[in-house]
Scaffold this active site. Sequence first.
Site: not given
Length: 295
Positions: A38, A104-105, A220, A275
């Site tokens: 993202l 991630s996304q 994270d 993250h």
Amino acid sequence: MTNILHKCVNCPFMYPFLLCATVAVTAGYKPVILVHGLFDGPGQFSSLIKFISKSHPGTTAIAIDLYNEEDSIQPLWKQVEGFKKAIHPIMQNSSDGVHLICYSQGGMICRGLLATLNDHNIHSAIFLSAPLAGQYGGLDSKYWWSAMPKKMLYLFCYTAIGQMVSICNYWNDPYHQRLFLSGNTYLALLNGDRTHTNITAWKNNFLKIKKFVMIGGRDDGLISPWQSSLFSFYDDKGEVVDMRNTNWYLKDVFGLRTLDLRKDLVQCEFDGIEHVKWPHVQEVYTGCIEEWLRT
């Protein structure tokens, strides 16, 4: 890098460029396709590219240049269709298969790819700190809807308008599951939480992969719960339920249990990593990724 704890369960490059209609694939290692997260783009993988280039010289790697930055909040089914059009020619030119790394996304996009690409030849699907079981927290305050308290976000996310925002496609409120099941048009279908006519075909597509690698860690700071990156999630009391005790695993709705019984499911935990740093820590690459790119 300090305070890193590495734990691997069931454990036994590249040169980025803009995507073209066809891709020349180097003989040797399978090509690696990378899908970003993202509010970012293919440049997110600069460090990871260096790691793979050093350990696997000559490997072809494609960091897909689609839905970058602001465009990454577009609905996930739309993004899945775009990524399918970009990735399919690479697969067609890779008779031995490809590897997929999704961050991630990007992991949520890859879940849609694995389900709906009927003729994919993905060998190892590697999910780097992705909210595989959903997200409940860790919001960026960049947009008004993300500034809402997480306990209230279901009021927006589980509407037709909310489902036009990517994060709402995997927003999984454990305290409002009835609304999640009726209003979510992406994750609820992929997890088989809501029945649909494509569930058997999607499961068969999912099970074509040879290895399913999940990577995450307790420090994270964004994925919530962090165990979602390992396919565990909250119950309706806010307690984290281990992947192997979830309904989608026990009922094997989309193939997770089958992969586990085949010994083709890998959970790799790295603690001590924020993250945004996952693609840039070499220990993560050598400890959780490199092995699966050799096959």
